[in-house]
Design a protein around this motif. Structure first.
Motif, mmCIF file in Angstrom:
data_model
loop_
_atom_site.group_PDB
_atom_site.id
_atom_site.type_symbol
_atom_site.label_atom_id
_atom_site.label_comp_id
_atom_site.label_asym_id
_atom_site.label_seq_id
_atom_site.Cartn_x
_atom_site.Cartn_y
_atom_site.Cartn_z
ATOM 1 N N ALA A 60 1.048 -1.271 -0.019
ATOM 2 C CA ALA A 60 0.013 0.122 0.119
ATOM 3 C C ALA A 60 0.704 1.214 -0.079
ATOM 4 N N TYR A 61 2.117 1.195 0.702
ATOM 5 C CA TYR A 61 2.869 2.131 0.510
ATOM 6 C C TYR A 61 3.915 2.179 -0.493
ATOM 7 N N PHE A 62 4.339 1.142 -0.939
ATOM 8 C CA PHE A 62 5.231 0.717 -1.866
ATOM 9 C C PHE A 62 4.813 -0.018 -2.939
ATOM 10 N N PRO A 63 4.487 0.457 -4.068
ATOM 11 C CA PRO A 63 3.647 -0.480 -5.229
ATOM 12 C C PRO A 63 4.894 -1.781 -5.644
ATOM 13 N N THR A 64 6.156 -1.384 -5.698
ATOM 14 C CA THR A 64 6.854 -2.296 -6.122
ATOM 15 C C THR A 64 8.082 -2.417 -5.250
ATOM 16 N N LYS A 65 8.924 -3.539 -5.205
ATOM 17 C CA LYS A 65 10.072 -3.923 -4.334
ATOM 18 C C LYS A 65 11.101 -2.839 -4.784
ATOM 19 N N GLU A 66 11.295 -2.208 -5.759
ATOM 20 C CA GLU A 66 12.326 -1.097 -5.980
ATOM 21 C C GLU A 66 11.928 0.048 -5.275
ATOM 22 N N ASP A 67 10.602 0.475 -5.193
ATOM 23 C CA ASP A 67 10.140 1.782 -4.618
ATOM 24 C C ASP A 67 10.519 1.869 -3.302
ATOM 25 N N GLY A 113 23.159 14.866 -6.904
ATOM 26 C CA GLY A 113 24.200 13.880 -6.759
ATOM 27 C C GLY A 113 25.718 14.565 -5.848
ATOM 28 N N LEU A 114 25.227 15.317 -5.530
ATOM 29 C CA LEU A 114 26.404 16.132 -4.676
ATOM 30 C C LEU A 114 26.080 16.223 -3.081
ATOM 31 N N CYS A 115 26.123 14.824 -2.429
ATOM 32 C CA CYS A 115 25.791 14.666 -1.332
ATOM 33 C C CYS A 115 26.597 13.518 -0.620
ATOM 34 N N ASP A 116 27.512 13.717 0.302
ATOM 35 C CA ASP A 116 28.560 12.856 0.783
ATOM 36 C C ASP A 116 28.122 12.110 2.080
ATOM 37 N N GLU A 117 27.087 12.367 2.453
ATOM 38 C CA GLU A 117 26.529 11.698 3.571
ATOM 39 C C GLU A 117 26.554 10.177 3.437
ATOM 40 N N PRO A 118 26.979 9.662 4.374
ATOM 41 C CA PRO A 118 27.450 7.878 4.484
ATOM 42 C C PRO A 118 26.089 7.100 3.807
ATOM 43 N N ALA A 119 24.886 7.775 4.718
ATOM 44 C CA ALA A 119 23.740 6.728 4.277
ATOM 45 C C ALA A 119 23.282 6.910 2.823
ATOM 46 N N VAL A 120 23.556 8.360 2.287
ATOM 47 C CA VAL A 120 23.216 8.791 0.776
ATOM 48 C C VAL A 120 24.135 8.006 0.126
ATOM 49 N N LEU A 121 25.414 7.936 0.213
ATOM 50 C CA LEU A 121 26.347 7.390 -0.722
ATOM 51 C C LEU A 121 26.249 5.934 -0.706
ATOM 52 N N ALA A 122 25.626 5.185 0.366
ATOM 53 C CA ALA A 122 25.345 3.895 0.506
ATOM 54 C C ALA A 122 24.131 3.481 -0.439
ATOM 55 N N VAL A 123 23.185 4.471 -0.658
ATOM 56 C CA VAL A 123 22.002 4.344 -1.396
ATOM 57 C C VAL A 123 22.587 4.436 -2.864
ATOM 58 N N PHE A 124 23.193 5.438 -3.050
ATOM 59 C CA PHE A 124 24.026 5.621 -4.397
ATOM 60 C C PHE A 124 24.402 4.193 -5.019
ATOM 61 N N ARG A 125 25.450 3.606 -4.082
ATOM 62 C CA ARG A 125 26.125 2.335 -4.507
ATOM 63 C C ARG A 125 25.059 1.391 -4.950
ATOM 64 N N LEU A 126 23.928 1.177 -4.045
ATOM 65 C CA LEU A 126 23.189 0.195 -4.137
ATOM 66 C C LEU A 126 22.467 0.377 -5.469
ATOM 67 N N VAL A 127 21.824 1.579 -5.842
ATOM 68 C CA VAL A 127 21.108 1.887 -6.893
ATOM 69 C C VAL A 127 22.167 1.732 -8.214
ATOM 70 N N THR A 128 23.163 2.133 -8.115
ATOM 71 C CA THR A 128 23.950 1.855 -9.291
ATOM 72 C C THR A 128 24.372 0.459 -9.514
ATOM 73 N N GLY A 129 24.723 -0.192 -8.591
ATOM 74 C CA GLY A 129 24.975 -1.608 -8.772
ATOM 75 C C GLY A 129 23.768 -2.625 -8.729
ATOM 76 N N THR A 130 22.653 -2.176 -9.130
ATOM 77 C CA THR A 130 21.614 -3.167 -8.935
ATOM 78 C C THR A 130 20.786 -2.686 -10.415
ATOM 79 N N PRO A 131 20.892 -3.581 -11.356
ATOM 80 C CA PRO A 131 20.064 -3.246 -12.477
ATOM 81 C C PRO A 131 18.618 -2.975 -12.392
ATOM 82 N N ALA A 132 18.111 -3.704 -11.475
ATOM 83 C CA ALA A 132 16.470 -3.488 -11.256
ATOM 84 C C ALA A 132 16.233 -2.212 -10.842
ATOM 85 N N LEU A 133 17.076 -1.664 -9.970
ATOM 86 C CA LEU A 133 16.965 -0.368 -9.275
ATOM 87 C C LEU A 133 17.131 0.804 -10.459
#
Length: 215
Positions: A60-67, A113-133
């Motif tokens: 109900a909150y997130f229609p797809t896993k990627e979301d 793209g100009l944010c070097d907060e650790p949590a944000v960087l972790a998500v950046f890496r996750l997204v760029t390294g996951t084709p579905a995302l």
């Protein structure tokens, strides 16, 4: 006595805050699992269990896993269109978009793209390294481009021109954000990258305004 307008407003506000907390908790649980074990290795049922909600509530909150990961990008889907619609009287659309992007750089907004907060960087890496995302992110980018084209058309730009302009503007914003993201992921501090990011943005919007001018 019946409920007052203030009572109703307070109740609606409470419900909305509760929804926002639930949404944030589900997303946080999902991202934590994805970062620990990888996006493809974690199922939606496990995310629901860790977040202590049903799968029905999760969807109900997130229609797809990627979301579960990309809702932060989806929340900014119409940003460019909103800038065009909310610009100052007699201010050009492109000028307003340029100013908005530069403000975003100053504020270290993740969408630039100009944010070097650790949590944000972790998500950046996750997204760029996951084709579905990455594929889902492209869908959001396409929807944002369509929204921008609609806003430009509302401003009196002919439909074809509006579509062409929106495509160019979206490509420029995406290219700038990707370059910044690549730099910070590679270890360049956002503060050090900032002057170069500003110069690149200024150059890019100048080219949009004047034409590339290649021979």
């Amino acid at each position: 006595m019946g409920a007052t307008l203030r009572d109703v407003t307070d109740e609606l506000g409470l419900r909305e805050r509760k929804k926002q907390r639930t949404r944030a908790a589900i997303s946080a649980a999902a991202i934590g699992l994805f970062l620990e074990r990888g996006f493809d290795a974690v199922g939606v049922a496990e995310v629901a269990r860790v977040a202590d909600v049903s799968k029905r509530t999760l969807f109900a909150y997130f229609p797809t896993k990627e979301d579960l990961v990309l809702h932060r990008f989806a929340d900014h889907e119409t940003d460019a269109a909103d800038v065009v619609r909310g610009r100052a009287p007699r201010q050009g659309a492109l000028g307003a978009l340029r100013e908005a992007f530069l403000r975003g750089l100053d504020r270290r907004e993740p969408v630039t793209g100009l944010c070097d907060e650790p949590a944000v960087l972790a998500v950046f890496r996750l997204v760029t390294g996951t084709p579905a995302l990455a594929a889902r992110l492209a869908e959001f980018s396409g929807a944002g481009e369509a929204a921008l084209a609609a806003a430009l058309a509302e401003a009196g730009v002919p439909p074809l021109d509006a579509g062409l302009a929106a495509a160019q503007i979206a490509a420029v914003r995406r290219t700038l954000a990707t370059a910044n993201m690549d730099a910070v992921v590679a270890g360049v501090p956002a503060a050090r990258r900032h002057p170069e990011a500003v110069a690149a943005a200024e150059r890019a919007f100048h080219l949009l305004a004047s034409g590339v001018g290649f021979p």
